[in-house]
Design a protein around this motif. Sequence first.
Motif, short mmCIF file in Angstrom:
data_model
loop_
_atom_site.label_atom_id
_atom_site.label_comp_id
_atom_site.label_asym_id
_atom_site.label_seq_id
_atom_site.Cartn_x
_atom_site.Cartn_y
_atom_site.Cartn_z
N ALA A 27 0.72 -1.21 -0.16
CA ALA A 27 0.00 0.02 0.17
C ALA A 27 0.80 1.21 -0.08
CB ALA A 27 -0.91 -0.03 1.12
N LEU A 28 1.99 1.23 0.79
CA LEU A 28 2.70 2.49 1.01
C LEU A 28 4.12 2.74 0.40
CD1 LEU A 28 2.03 2.79 4.84
CD2 LEU A 28 0.87 4.10 2.87
N GLY A 29 4.54 1.43 -0.34
CA GLY A 29 5.82 1.15 -1.05
C GLY A 29 6.89 1.20 0.20
N LEU A 30 7.91 1.72 -0.44
CA LEU A 30 9.16 1.76 0.71
C LEU A 30 9.05 2.60 1.92
CD1 LEU A 30 12.06 1.99 -1.87
CD2 LEU A 30 11.48 0.00 -0.70
N GLN A 31 8.18 3.40 2.05
CA GLN A 31 7.90 4.24 3.18
C GLN A 31 7.48 3.30 4.47
OE1 GLN A 31 4.81 7.15 2.40
NE2 GLN A 31 4.70 7.98 4.52
N ALA A 32 6.78 2.33 4.17
CA ALA A 32 6.39 1.19 5.20
C ALA A 32 7.61 0.67 6.06
CB ALA A 32 5.42 0.10 4.41
N ILE A 33 8.78 0.67 5.35
CA ILE A 33 9.75 0.02 6.08
C ILE A 33 10.43 1.13 7.26
CG2 ILE A 33 10.55 -1.67 4.22
CD1 ILE A 33 12.80 0.41 3.76
N GLU A 34 9.93 2.13 6.94
CA GLU A 34 10.37 3.45 7.86
C GLU A 34 9.76 2.95 9.23
OE1 GLU A 34 12.42 6.06 7.95
OE2 GLU A 34 13.28 5.14 6.00
N SER A 35 8.81 2.45 9.15
CA SER A 35 8.02 2.05 10.49
C SER A 35 8.04 0.70 11.06
CB SER A 35 6.30 1.99 10.05
OG SER A 35 5.91 2.93 9.65
N ILE A 36 9.25 -0.01 10.71
CA ILE A 36 9.73 -1.09 11.58
C ILE A 36 10.44 -0.56 12.70
CG2 ILE A 36 11.27 -3.10 11.29
CD1 ILE A 36 10.75 -3.25 8.15
N GLU A 37 10.02 -1.10 13.62
CA GLU A 37 10.40 -0.55 15.03
C GLU A 37 11.90 -0.95 15.26
OE1 GLU A 37 7.10 -1.27 17.81
OE2 GLU A 37 5.92 -1.24 15.82
N PHE A 38 12.06 -2.23 15.37
CA PHE A 38 13.40 -2.63 15.67
C PHE A 38 13.74 -4.09 15.10
CE2 PHE A 38 16.56 -4.29 18.54
CZ PHE A 38 17.72 -3.18 18.60
N GLY A 39 14.76 -4.53 15.20
CA GLY A 39 14.93 -5.79 14.64
C GLY A 39 16.59 -5.94 14.02
N VAL A 40 16.82 -7.12 13.39
CA VAL A 40 18.19 -7.37 12.70
C VAL A 40 17.42 -8.49 11.51
CG1 VAL A 40 20.15 -8.68 12.78
CG2 VAL A 40 19.30 -7.58 15.02
N TYR A 41 17.54 -7.57 10.48
CA TYR A 41 17.02 -8.12 9.13
C TYR A 41 17.61 -7.71 7.87
CZ TYR A 41 14.73 -3.79 9.45
OH TYR A 41 14.26 -2.49 9.73
N VAL B 213 31.31 -1.44 -1.01
CA VAL B 213 31.21 -0.68 0.19
C VAL B 213 30.15 -1.50 1.05
CG1 VAL B 213 31.29 1.47 -1.22
CG2 VAL B 213 28.89 0.42 -1.12
N CYS B 214 30.19 -1.12 2.26
CA CYS B 214 29.37 -1.59 3.31
C CYS B 214 27.99 -0.96 3.07
CB CYS B 214 29.86 -1.44 4.64
SG CYS B 214 31.05 -2.31 5.45
N ILE B 215 26.81 -1.61 3.02
CA ILE B 215 25.26 -0.90 2.99
C ILE B 215 25.43 -0.43 4.34
CG2 ILE B 215 23.07 -1.32 2.57
CD1 ILE B 215 23.48 -3.56 0.95
N PRO B 216 25.08 0.91 4.41
CA PRO B 216 25.03 1.82 5.66
C PRO B 216 23.74 1.34 6.28
CG PRO B 216 24.14 3.17 3.60
CD PRO B 216 24.80 1.72 3.20
N PRO B 217 23.54 1.60 7.51
CA PRO B 217 22.40 1.22 8.31
C PRO B 217 21.10 2.06 7.70
CG PRO B 217 24.23 2.14 9.87
CD PRO B 217 24.49 2.28 8.56
N GLY B 218 20.05 1.00 7.51
CA GLY B 218 18.84 1.36 7.18
C GLY B 218 19.23 1.85 5.39
N GLY B 219 19.89 1.17 5.12
CA GLY B 219 20.40 1.28 3.54
C GLY B 219 19.49 0.56 2.80
N VAL B 220 18.80 1.13 1.69
CA VAL B 220 17.83 0.69 0.72
C VAL B 220 18.67 0.76 -0.50
CG1 VAL B 220 15.78 0.72 -0.50
CG2 VAL B 220 15.93 1.39 1.91
#
Length: 184
Positions: free
Chosen positions: A38-52, A125-132
């Motif tokens: 529904a929201l596209g990539l914007q939805a991943i901003e709402s993942i609260e925490f995790g290692v994935y 390169v290392c993919i930075p934190p929260g990297g898409v």
Amino acid sequence: MVHKSEYLFFSGTIQIAGWFIYAGKLNNFENLSNDIKALGLQAIESIEFGVYSDALTLDKNDYFFIDKMGLSLHFLYKHQGKVVISATLQTIKENFALTTSNLHESILEKRRYLFGTSTKYQDVVCIPPGGVVSLQNGEIIAKKSLDDLIKPTSNQIEQIPSQIKSLIESIPKQKRSLALSGGT
């Protein structure tokens, strides 16, 4: 991806390896999947925490992303139009003839450490934190900065204990553990 099945979530266009908290629930894949549609990539901003880490297809474009804190370290290599992502640098080294960056090698010799996303190899390169990462061209289209992750206000600092409690309560009691170390 090879992981224990309880940490691998897959539906037609989305595949996540690891664990995450979304909408207050552990591994809430169904809601996350629906929100991504529904929201596209914007939805991943709402993942609260995790290692994935995640691979997904959206509007005929393929993407790869990692957790906001960068705890799921991955490397990105662009070579002759190919985009290669690996959780280990060794895998890339074994499959491609990498060229050492003289600049980064010099920094590594002097400082013993490279900062940011740098590696000692050109085009890796290392993919930075929260990297898409766009898998079409290997461009990092989004990432988190330290300021994005840590903006404490006095109000937020007071909320830390309740936020930690909320995160812990998201994890079933039989899955909780506390790692203790007696040193080296």
